[in-house]
Motif scaffolding. Structure first.
Motif, mmCIF file in Angstrom:
data_model
loop_
_atom_site.group_PDB
_atom_site.id
_atom_site.type_symbol
_atom_site.label_atom_id
_atom_site.label_comp_id
_atom_site.label_asym_id
_atom_site.label_seq_id
_atom_site.Cartn_x
_atom_site.Cartn_y
_atom_site.Cartn_z
ATOM 1 N N GLN A 106 35.317 20.738 -106.382
ATOM 2 C CA GLN A 106 34.475 20.673 -105.007
ATOM 3 C C GLN A 106 34.829 21.739 -104.074
ATOM 4 N N PRO A 107 35.731 22.922 -104.244
ATOM 5 C CA PRO A 107 35.619 24.025 -103.565
ATOM 6 C C PRO A 107 34.627 25.183 -103.887
ATOM 7 N N LYS A 108 34.499 25.120 -105.301
ATOM 8 C CA LYS A 108 33.195 25.738 -105.760
ATOM 9 C C LYS A 108 31.852 25.470 -105.158
ATOM 10 N N VAL A 109 31.584 23.848 -105.149
ATOM 11 C CA VAL A 109 30.433 23.436 -104.396
ATOM 12 C C VAL A 109 30.482 23.751 -103.110
ATOM 13 N N ALA A 110 31.532 23.599 -102.327
ATOM 14 C CA ALA A 110 31.613 24.011 -100.791
ATOM 15 C C ALA A 110 31.150 25.310 -100.599
#
Length: 153
Positions: A106-110
């Protein structure tokens, strides 16, 4: 240089601000802050970016979707403020990622939305952030992003 000119020079084209799909307003301005409702991703052709991380789409697609949410945030801010030059600082982004229980990027997507804010506003684009996985998002989109932004005058 104005933010508007910076967008032009960077080749960044803002989409038309999307109308709300339920009972809310896109932006509320209160106490020197603009609260931007969650924005969902539309690709350059105007189609919703659908899917679920870890199931239907890859991290790169999620990052592009988050960036498209960021562009919609900018479009909503411009419509509400009249000019993005009124943005003093991006304070916080909340990023919701439709994902399977075992998906943990999720952090990479964000980063798709976060990196856009820094590209547009420089140091003033650096912000606090939440990036959370959820089982489903409205209309089946892969990402939704909301924002809190400090504004001038």
């Amino acid at each position: 240089m104005s933010i508007e000119q910076h967008l032009i020079d960077s080749g960044i084209v803002l989409p038309e601000p999307a109308a709300p799909v339920a009972s809310y307003v896109p932006v509320v301005i209160e106490g020197g802050l603009a609260y931007v409702s969650g924005q969902i991703p539309f690709n350059a052709e105007g189609a919703l970016m659908l899917g679920r991380m870890g199931e239907h789409v890859d991290t790169a697609f999620g990052q592009r979707a988050a960036e498209r949410c960021g562009l919609m945030i900018l479009a909503q801010l411009k419509a509400a403020l009249g000019s993005l030059d009124r943005v003093e600082r991006v304070v916080k982004l909340g990023v919701f990622v439709s994902s399977t229980p075992d998906f943990t990027e999720q952090p990479k997507v964000a980063n798709g939305a976060s990196d856009l804010m820094v590209k547009v506003f420089g140091e003033a684009g650096k912000h606090a952030r939440s990036a959370v996985g959820v089982p489903v998002l409205p209309l089946g989109v892969v990402v939704e992003v909301d924002a809190i932004v400090a504004i001038r005058g």
